[in-house]
Design a protein around this motif. Structure first.
Motif, PDB file in Angstrom:
ATOM      1  N   HIS A  75       1.754   3.024   3.229  1.00  0.00           N
ATOM      2  CA  HIS A  75       1.198   2.414   2.055  1.00  0.00           C
ATOM      3  C   HIS A  75      -0.125   1.539   2.280  1.00  0.00           C
ATOM      4  CE1 HIS A  75       1.354  -0.909  -1.119  1.00  0.00           C
ATOM      5  NE2 HIS A  75       1.120   0.109  -1.818  1.00  0.00           N
ATOM      6  N   ARG A  76      -1.373   2.240   2.139  1.00  0.00           N
ATOM      7  CA  ARG A  76      -2.406   1.608   2.221  1.00  0.00           C
ATOM      8  C   ARG A  76      -2.621   1.643   3.824  1.00  0.00           C
ATOM      9  NH1 ARG A  76      -2.182  -3.776  -1.652  1.00  0.00           N
ATOM     10  NH2 ARG A  76      -1.020  -2.726  -3.160  1.00  0.00           N
ATOM     11  N   GLU A 114      -1.043   6.706   2.436  1.00  0.00           N
ATOM     12  CA  GLU A 114      -1.297   6.459   0.937  1.00  0.00           C
ATOM     13  C   GLU A 114      -2.441   5.625   0.985  1.00  0.00           C
ATOM     14  OE1 GLU A 114      -0.943   4.345  -2.923  1.00  0.00           O
ATOM     15  OE2 GLU A 114      -1.067   3.485  -0.713  1.00  0.00           O
ATOM     16  N   ASP A 135      -5.952   4.347  -2.103  1.00  0.00           N
ATOM     17  CA  ASP A 135      -6.405   4.029  -3.242  1.00  0.00           C
ATOM     18  C   ASP A 135      -8.067   4.442  -3.475  1.00  0.00           C
ATOM     19  OD1 ASP A 135      -3.731   2.531  -4.178  1.00  0.00           O
ATOM     20  OD2 ASP A 135      -4.324   1.523  -2.534  1.00  0.00           O
ATOM     21  N   HIS A 152      -8.068  -0.833  -2.775  1.00  0.00           N
ATOM     22  CA  HIS A 152      -7.147  -0.788  -3.829  1.00  0.00           C
ATOM     23  C   HIS A 152      -7.488  -1.651  -5.425  1.00  0.00           C
ATOM     24  CE1 HIS A 152      -3.775  -3.027  -6.022  1.00  0.00           C
ATOM     25  NE2 HIS A 152      -2.800  -1.830  -5.487  1.00  0.00           N
ATOM     26  N   GLU A 166      -4.229   7.914  -4.367  1.00  0.00           N
ATOM     27  CA  GLU A 166      -4.037   7.139  -5.609  1.00  0.00           C
ATOM     28  C   GLU A 166      -5.368   6.995  -6.507  1.00  0.00           C
ATOM     29  OE1 GLU A 166      -1.588   3.458  -6.359  1.00  0.00           O
ATOM     30  OE2 GLU A 166      -2.120   3.322  -7.805  1.00  0.00           O
ATOM     31  N   LYS A 183      -7.333   5.220  -8.696  1.00  0.00           N
ATOM     32  CA  LYS A 183      -7.047   3.746  -9.625  1.00  0.00           C
ATOM     33  C   LYS A 183      -8.117   3.744 -10.817  1.00  0.00           C
ATOM     34  CE  LYS A 183      -4.302   1.028  -7.143  1.00  0.00           C
ATOM     35  NZ  LYS A 183      -2.959   1.004  -7.741  1.00  0.00           N
ATOM     36  N   LEU A 207       3.063   7.761 -11.385  1.00  0.00           N
ATOM     37  CA  LEU A 207       3.489   6.612 -10.823  1.00  0.00           C
ATOM     38  C   LEU A 207       3.949   5.657 -12.185  1.00  0.00           C
ATOM     39  CD1 LEU A 207       0.598   5.565  -8.468  1.00  0.00           C
ATOM     40  CD2 LEU A 207       2.977   5.254  -8.064  1.00  0.00           C
ATOM     41  N   TYR A 212       8.109   3.511  -4.424  1.00  0.00           N
ATOM     42  CA  TYR A 212       7.209   2.331  -3.578  1.00  0.00           C
ATOM     43  C   TYR A 212       7.848   0.888  -3.903  1.00  0.00           C
ATOM     44  CZ  TYR A 212       5.188   1.104  -8.149  1.00  0.00           C
ATOM     45  OH  TYR A 212       4.758   0.649  -9.520  1.00  0.00           O
TER      46      TYR A 212
HETATM   47  O1  G3P Z   1       1.738   4.783  -4.310  1.00  0.00           O
HETATM   48  C1  G3P Z   1       2.404   3.655  -4.529  1.00  0.00           C
HETATM   49  C2  G3P Z   1       1.872   2.359  -4.676  1.00  0.00           C
HETATM   50  O2  G3P Z   1       0.745   2.206  -3.889  1.00  0.00           O
HETATM   51  C3  G3P Z   1       1.497   2.053  -6.009  1.00  0.00           C
HETATM   52  O3  G3P Z   1       1.208   0.289  -6.167  1.00  0.00           O
HETATM   53  O4  G3P Z   1      -0.454  -1.399  -6.397  1.00  0.00           O
HETATM   54  O5  G3P Z   1       0.368  -0.566  -4.175  1.00  0.00           O
HETATM   55  O6  G3P Z   1      -1.098   0.812  -5.518  1.00  0.00           O
HETATM   56  P1  G3P Z   1      -0.077  -0.212  -5.529  1.00  0.00           P
END
Ligand code: G3P
Ligand code: CA
Length: 248
Positions: A7-8, A34, A36, A49, A109, A111, A162, A207
């Motif tokens: 994640h990120r 993952e 953004d 993000h 993702e 945004k 999401l 997530y």
């Molecule tokens: O893709 C899952 C998660 O990344 C979504 O929430 O706020 O971390 O981008 P956030």
């Protein structure tokens, strides 16, 4: 197999959404990363993000008001101020270039739930086509209008919805918007919704999973995947015998 997405990037070990965090995710043997994306004033896909630069960089204000040439000179060393070589904000193209050297999956993702970012979908699709990453990417967003647009423009790409509040029969909702997956907040996940989604051909990737117990539970229920800040821990847990994992 339950796939592990960093994640990120490996954001527990390096500044989020930076090349460093993605490289560490690869070293940790994650199946995918993952990230953004936001759009700069001159239409570049920047991997960050927040809509604003303030939390994670030494810049201020909205990404949409900055030129890429300015953004690329910022430091994105949030939470890791002592790094001798602070990483910058990568472009999506930079990440795609790096992906040539590995087999990682990439969840992009969009945004675009706060600012609609005119043309973002077209730009992302064009880049995916240029690199021929159709089989390696998943496009997710909280903006489901945007996901239907992606599907209309590129029906071969996997889109994922999401969401953070519990939906009624989310597998049916996903099918209705032609998404191939749901990416729910883990608080909304139940055994039944995993089973019904999988039976309907809808992938489930919750997530953000950082607790060992949650990782084990999802693996035991053969969840399609999950997003974690700590892919090393997740990979270690997945290597253990899932027959001993709790299912309730
Ligand atoms: O893709 C899952 C998660 O990344 C979504 O929430 O706020 O971390 O981008 P956030
Ligand atoms: Ca995200």
């Amino acid at each position: 197999m339950t796939l592990i997405f960093a994640h990120r990037g490996y954001s527990a070990a390096a500044p989020e959404n930076t090349m460093l965090s993605f490289q560490l995710a690869e070293e940790a043997s994650a199946d995918g990363i993952e990230l953004d994306v936001q759009l700069t004033r001159d239409g570049c896909l920047a991997v960050i993000h927040d809509e604003k630069l303030d939390r994670t960089t030494n810049g201020k204000g909205y990404v949409k008001d900055w030129l890429w040439e300015e953004i690329r000179q910022l430091h994105a060393s949030y939470k890791f101020p002592s790094l001798v070589h602070p990483p910058g904000i990568p472009s999506l193209q930079q990440v795609f270039e790096w992906m040539r050297g590995n087999g990682l999956l990439c969840n992009i993702e969009l945004k675009n739930n706060r600012f609609p970012y005119q043309g973002m979908e077209e730009k992302v699709i064009r880049l995916i086509r240029r690199y021929r990453y159709e089989e390696r990417v998943i496009i997710s967003s909280f903006n489901h209008y945007s996901l239907t647009k992606v599907h209309r423009l590129a029906p071969d790409l996997e889109t994922a919805a999401l969401y953070s509040s519990r939906l009624y029969m989310p597998w049916k909702y996903a099918a209705a918007i032609q998404a191939k997956a749901i990416h729910p907040n883990v608080r909304t996940v139940t055994k039944k919704m995993i089973a019904s989604s999988l039976a309907s051909g809808i992938h489930v990737r919750p997530y953000t999973i950082n607790k060992e117990k949650q990782m084990k539970w999802l693996i035991a229920h053969q969840c399609s995947g999950f997003f974690t800040d700590d892919p090393q821990k997740a990979v270690r847990i997945r290597q253990q015998a899932p027959s001993h994992f709790p299912t309730s």
